[in-house]
Design a protein around this motif. Structure first.
Motif, PDB file in Angstrom:
ATOM      1  N   GLU A  71     -73.595 -51.357   0.512  1.00  0.00           N
ATOM      2  CA  GLU A  71     -72.812 -50.842  -0.601  1.00  0.00           C
ATOM      3  C   GLU A  71     -72.132 -49.512  -0.267  1.00  0.00           C
ATOM      4  O   GLU A  71     -71.200 -49.099  -0.952  1.00  0.00           O
ATOM      5  CB  GLU A  71     -73.689 -50.689  -1.851  1.00  0.00           C
ATOM      6  N   THR A  72     -72.606 -48.861   0.791  1.00  0.00           N
ATOM      7  CA  THR A  72     -71.991 -47.603   1.201  1.00  0.00           C
ATOM      8  C   THR A  72     -70.495 -47.765   1.449  1.00  0.00           C
ATOM      9  O   THR A  72     -69.713 -46.870   1.166  1.00  0.00           O
ATOM     10  CB  THR A  72     -72.653 -47.088   2.497  1.00  0.00           C
ATOM     11  N   LYS A  75     -66.617 -48.776  -1.255  1.00  0.00           N
ATOM     12  CA  LYS A  75     -65.508 -47.929  -1.706  1.00  0.00           C
ATOM     13  C   LYS A  75     -64.293 -48.006  -0.774  1.00  0.00           C
ATOM     14  O   LYS A  75     -63.206 -47.557  -1.158  1.00  0.00           O
ATOM     15  CB  LYS A  75     -65.984 -46.484  -1.880  1.00  0.00           C
ATOM     16  N   ARG A  78     -60.458 -50.021  -1.358  1.00  0.00           N
ATOM     17  CA  ARG A  78     -60.067 -48.917  -2.239  1.00  0.00           C
ATOM     18  C   ARG A  78     -59.535 -49.352  -3.589  1.00  0.00           C
ATOM     19  O   ARG A  78     -59.891 -48.798  -4.610  1.00  0.00           O
ATOM     20  CB  ARG A  78     -58.992 -48.078  -1.558  1.00  0.00           C
ATOM     21  N   GLN A  79     -58.623 -50.326  -3.565  1.00  0.00           N
ATOM     22  CA  GLN A  79     -58.050 -50.743  -4.845  1.00  0.00           C
ATOM     23  C   GLN A  79     -59.081 -51.465  -5.700  1.00  0.00           C
ATOM     24  O   GLN A  79     -59.181 -51.222  -6.895  1.00  0.00           O
ATOM     25  CB  GLN A  79     -56.824 -51.635  -4.612  1.00  0.00           C
ATOM     26  N   TRP A  81     -62.245 -51.096  -5.563  1.00  0.00           N
ATOM     27  CA  TRP A  81     -63.236 -50.119  -6.001  1.00  0.00           C
ATOM     28  C   TRP A  81     -62.719 -49.355  -7.219  1.00  0.00           C
ATOM     29  O   TRP A  81     -63.428 -49.131  -8.188  1.00  0.00           O
ATOM     30  CB  TRP A  81     -63.562 -49.149  -4.871  1.00  0.00           C
ATOM     31  N   ARG A  86     -66.256 -49.877  -8.989  1.00  0.00           N
ATOM     32  CA  ARG A  86     -67.048 -48.702  -9.334  1.00  0.00           C
ATOM     33  C   ARG A  86     -67.669 -48.812 -10.722  1.00  0.00           C
ATOM     34  O   ARG A  86     -68.552 -48.029 -11.062  1.00  0.00           O
ATOM     35  CB  ARG A  86     -66.189 -47.443  -9.203  1.00  0.00           C
ATOM     36  N   SER A  87     -67.197 -49.765 -11.531  1.00  0.00           N
ATOM     37  CA  SER A  87     -67.777 -49.942 -12.858  1.00  0.00           C
ATOM     38  C   SER A  87     -68.772 -51.092 -12.906  1.00  0.00           C
ATOM     39  O   SER A  87     -69.282 -51.429 -13.965  1.00  0.00           O
ATOM     40  CB  SER A  87     -66.669 -50.204 -13.884  1.00  0.00           C
TER      41      SER A  87
ATOM     42  N   THR B  34     -66.624 -36.555   2.039  1.00  0.00           N
ATOM     43  CA  THR B  34     -66.102 -37.708   1.311  1.00  0.00           C
ATOM     44  C   THR B  34     -65.995 -37.328  -0.164  1.00  0.00           C
ATOM     45  O   THR B  34     -66.889 -36.680  -0.696  1.00  0.00           O
ATOM     46  CB  THR B  34     -67.038 -38.934   1.452  1.00  0.00           C
ATOM     47  N   THR B  36     -65.085 -39.794  -2.640  1.00  0.00           N
ATOM     48  CA  THR B  36     -65.423 -40.971  -3.445  1.00  0.00           C
ATOM     49  C   THR B  36     -66.403 -41.822  -2.663  1.00  0.00           C
ATOM     50  O   THR B  36     -66.131 -42.193  -1.521  1.00  0.00           O
ATOM     51  CB  THR B  36     -64.148 -41.779  -3.751  1.00  0.00           C
ATOM     52  N   LEU B  37     -67.558 -42.116  -3.285  1.00  0.00           N
ATOM     53  CA  LEU B  37     -68.602 -42.831  -2.563  1.00  0.00           C
ATOM     54  C   LEU B  37     -69.133 -43.980  -3.402  1.00  0.00           C
ATOM     55  O   LEU B  37     -69.022 -43.984  -4.627  1.00  0.00           O
ATOM     56  CB  LEU B  37     -69.760 -41.887  -2.210  1.00  0.00           C
ATOM     57  N   SER B  38     -69.757 -44.948  -2.688  1.00  0.00           N
ATOM     58  CA  SER B  38     -70.383 -46.080  -3.367  1.00  0.00           C
ATOM     59  C   SER B  38     -71.817 -46.224  -2.885  1.00  0.00           C
ATOM     60  O   SER B  38     -72.182 -45.703  -1.832  1.00  0.00           O
ATOM     61  CB  SER B  38     -69.591 -47.361  -3.100  1.00  0.00           C
ATOM     62  N   GLY B 157     -69.942 -43.737  -7.323  1.00  0.00           N
ATOM     63  CA  GLY B 157     -69.751 -44.776  -8.333  1.00  0.00           C
ATOM     64  C   GLY B 157     -68.550 -44.472  -9.204  1.00  0.00           C
ATOM     65  O   GLY B 157     -67.527 -44.004  -8.728  1.00  0.00           O
ATOM     66  N   ALA B 158     -68.688 -44.733 -10.495  1.00  0.00           N
ATOM     67  CA  ALA B 158     -67.564 -44.526 -11.407  1.00  0.00           C
ATOM     68  C   ALA B 158     -67.444 -43.054 -11.786  1.00  0.00           C
ATOM     69  O   ALA B 158     -68.445 -42.375 -11.992  1.00  0.00           O
ATOM     70  CB  ALA B 158     -67.760 -45.370 -12.659  1.00  0.00           C
ATOM     71  N   PRO B 159     -66.210 -42.546 -11.889  1.00  0.00           N
ATOM     72  CA  PRO B 159     -66.016 -41.149 -12.284  1.00  0.00           C
ATOM     73  C   PRO B 159     -66.562 -40.883 -13.691  1.00  0.00           C
ATOM     74  O   PRO B 159     -66.484 -41.744 -14.564  1.00  0.00           O
ATOM     75  CB  PRO B 159     -64.489 -40.991 -12.276  1.00  0.00           C
ATOM     76  N   ASP B 181     -59.618 -39.490  -8.979  1.00  0.00           N
ATOM     77  CA  ASP B 181     -58.879 -40.701  -9.336  1.00  0.00           C
ATOM     78  C   ASP B 181     -57.387 -40.446  -9.150  1.00  0.00           C
ATOM     79  O   ASP B 181     -56.568 -40.760 -10.005  1.00  0.00           O
ATOM     80  CB  ASP B 181     -59.189 -41.079 -10.787  1.00  0.00           C
ATOM     81  N   TYR B 183     -53.937 -40.840  -6.753  1.00  0.00           N
ATOM     82  CA  TYR B 183     -53.346 -41.741  -5.771  1.00  0.00           C
ATOM     83  C   TYR B 183     -51.920 -41.309  -5.481  1.00  0.00           C
ATOM     84  O   TYR B 183     -51.205 -40.853  -6.384  1.00  0.00           O
ATOM     85  CB  TYR B 183     -53.366 -43.185  -6.300  1.00  0.00           C
ATOM     86  N   GLU B 186     -48.626 -41.566  -7.840  1.00  0.00           N
ATOM     87  CA  GLU B 186     -48.974 -41.600  -9.264  1.00  0.00           C
ATOM     88  C   GLU B 186     -49.038 -40.179  -9.810  1.00  0.00           C
ATOM     89  O   GLU B 186     -49.535 -39.265  -9.157  1.00  0.00           O
ATOM     90  CB  GLU B 186     -50.333 -42.272  -9.480  1.00  0.00           C
ATOM     91  N   PRO B 271     -54.349 -43.516  -0.664  1.00  0.00           N
ATOM     92  CA  PRO B 271     -53.203 -44.425  -0.570  1.00  0.00           C
ATOM     93  C   PRO B 271     -53.256 -45.400  -1.740  1.00  0.00           C
ATOM     94  O   PRO B 271     -54.324 -45.839  -2.135  1.00  0.00           O
ATOM     95  CB  PRO B 271     -53.423 -45.168   0.745  1.00  0.00           C
ATOM     96  N   PHE B 272     -52.106 -45.711  -2.287  1.00  0.00           N
ATOM     97  CA  PHE B 272     -52.083 -46.665  -3.403  1.00  0.00           C
ATOM     98  C   PHE B 272     -52.455 -48.042  -2.888  1.00  0.00           C
ATOM     99  O   PHE B 272     -52.008 -48.461  -1.845  1.00  0.00           O
ATOM    100  CB  PHE B 272     -50.694 -46.689  -4.058  1.00  0.00           C
TER     101      PHE B 272
END
Lengths: 168, 272
Positions: A71-72, A75, A78-79, A81, A86-87, B34, B36-38, B157-159, B181, B183, B186, B271-272
């Protein structure tokens, strides 16, 4: 968001007779590189404003070193995520799956009856460890005309992607 | 104006800060490994420096004694493996809650300078030490108050927006667009607050990172509107540095003093 995404898995097919369906073919190209890792791939259906209707599949490393390790790198899709991942609480039943080898992979998308008629796009995003990232989209109008298909070509991380309405 | 954060023992006076003016390109920044992380739990490492180039350490290290990390739940998070070199500091943070963390460096304090025995004396301290040491009674003393923050945000995760709670002192950022968030291509909207109220007419400088690889720095100057808002659209995916500065007249025991406040935030456009 989360309630929408419980549609996850596959929600295509209003107005199709029984036995008809929709399938998606995704080609993962064979790459001649020194260090190859299978790509992470996310597939989802979005509205024209990018909001997510349904998650179709997320292929990522879930085994051996444990889901946490895999899961690392989610992200890096990107799109996906941003729009959905992310939700979500991963893994998601019917959506999460292991990474796939180079070759053509078919996902059966139907029949389903949940998708409202309208314009959508199918999005396929791939990200590869020590490799690149690529995103292809196939715009489509729902319901699909019977027996038709739409194709998008990836250039690096994805090969040919085909959205196909299958005959009865 | 760029505030040059002094190293321990080397206190800059208000006069010196003014003299530095816009000619100084010393920029304070924190850059996380980093943004943004998951996953369930992740480490980041963070560099902090005051440098001429973004984000290349080449002047002095950021002091870490004023660094605070706030977790998504609003509680303080301890920094780990902290070290300060000559030109760069570094520390690690373990992210184990889903949501957005705020990393903040800075503080509030007083600067003073005066003539004594034919020498220019320089002093830095708090309201308490100012009173205790009788600084206000020094001959021809000039006193100023400074509130500065150098911040960045990272999200596992989510912001989330719990860490955007403001303190109501000096310049602060109230994000409209979430800083994790952003990009390329935008539009981004940020609101700046001064002492808790919308900060109108504040000068904002926006610089894309990696300026050492460009002939022209290309800083963008913005000014906050009546609601304290600025909007901009990053054209390139990159880390960015944004700085806001404001100076006004305040008072200390009935005497006018300069009040200077600065706010810096580092963020990335993906990047978008």
């Amino acid at each position: 968001m989360r309630s929408i995404l419980t549609l996850a898995g596959l929600t295509l097919a209003a107005g199709h007779a029984a036995g008809e369906g929709v399938e998606l073919e995704i080609e993962i190209p064979r790459l001649d590189v020194a260090e190859y890792h299978r790509p992470y791939v996310a597939v989802w259906v979005a509205r024209p404003d990018h909001s997510v209707v349904s998650n179709v599949a997320v292929w990522y490393q879930q085994e051996s070193r444990g889901a946490e390790e895999g899961e690392t790198w989610l992200k890096d899709l990107r799109q996906w995520w941003r729009r959905a991942g992310r939700s979500l609480d991963m893994p998601v039943d019917g959506v999460s799956g292991p990474t796939q080898a180079p070759g053509k992979h078919t996902i059966d998308l139907g029949p389903n009856t949940d998708l409202e008629p309208g314009d959508y796009q199918l999005v396929v995003e791939a990200a590869r460890e020590v490799g690149g990232r690529e995103l292809v989209t196939i715009p489509f109008s729902w319901p699909l005309a019977e027996g038709t298909s739409s194709t998008a070509e990836g250039e690096r991380e994805l090969g040919t992607v085909i959205l196909r309405s299958t005959a009865p | 104006m760029k505030l040059n954060l002094p190293k321990a023992g080397a206190c800059l006076t208000a006069a010196a800060l003014i003299a530095a003016g816009t000619a100084s390109a010393h920029r304070a920044w924190m850059l996380p490994s980093t943004f943004t992380l998951s996953g369930d739990e992740q480490w980041i490492t963070v560099d902090g420096a005051i440098s001429n180039n973004l984000f290349t350490p080449n002047h002095v290290a950021m002091r870490l004694d004023g660094v605070t990390v706030t977790g998504p739940d609003g509680a303080a998070v301890e920094i780990q493996n902290a070290s300060s070199g000559e030109i760069r500091s570094a520390f690690d943070v373990l992210l184990d809650q889903q949501g957005t963390y705020r990393l903040s460096s800075g503080g509030a304090g007083y600067f003073a300078s005066w003539q004594e025995d034919g020498e220019r004396k320089r002093w830095r301290g708090t309201a308490e030490t100012l009173a205790a040491e009788g600084i206000e009674q020094k001959p021809d003393v000039e006193i100023s108050r400074t509130v500065r923050r150098t911040e960045t945000f990272v999200t596992l995760g989510a912001p989330s927006d719990g860490v955007f709670a403001t303190e109501g002192t000096g310049l602060e950022l109230k994000p409209v667009t979430h800083p994790n968030d952003i990009y390329a291509s935008e539009e981004v909207s940020f609101q700046f607050l001064l002492d808790g109220a919308p900060a109108e007419g504040v000068s904002i400088e926006l610089v894309r990172g990696h300026d050492r690889y460009r002939d022209v720095e290309g800083a963008v100057e913005l000014t906050t509107d009546a609601d304290g808002m600025v909007t901009f659209t990053p054209d390139t995916a990159a880390p960015y540095w944004m700085s806001a500065e404001h100076e006004s007249e305040g008072s200390l025991n009935g005497q006018p003093i300069a009040v200077r406040t600065s706010y810096v935030v580092t963020f990335e456009a993906l990047p978008f």
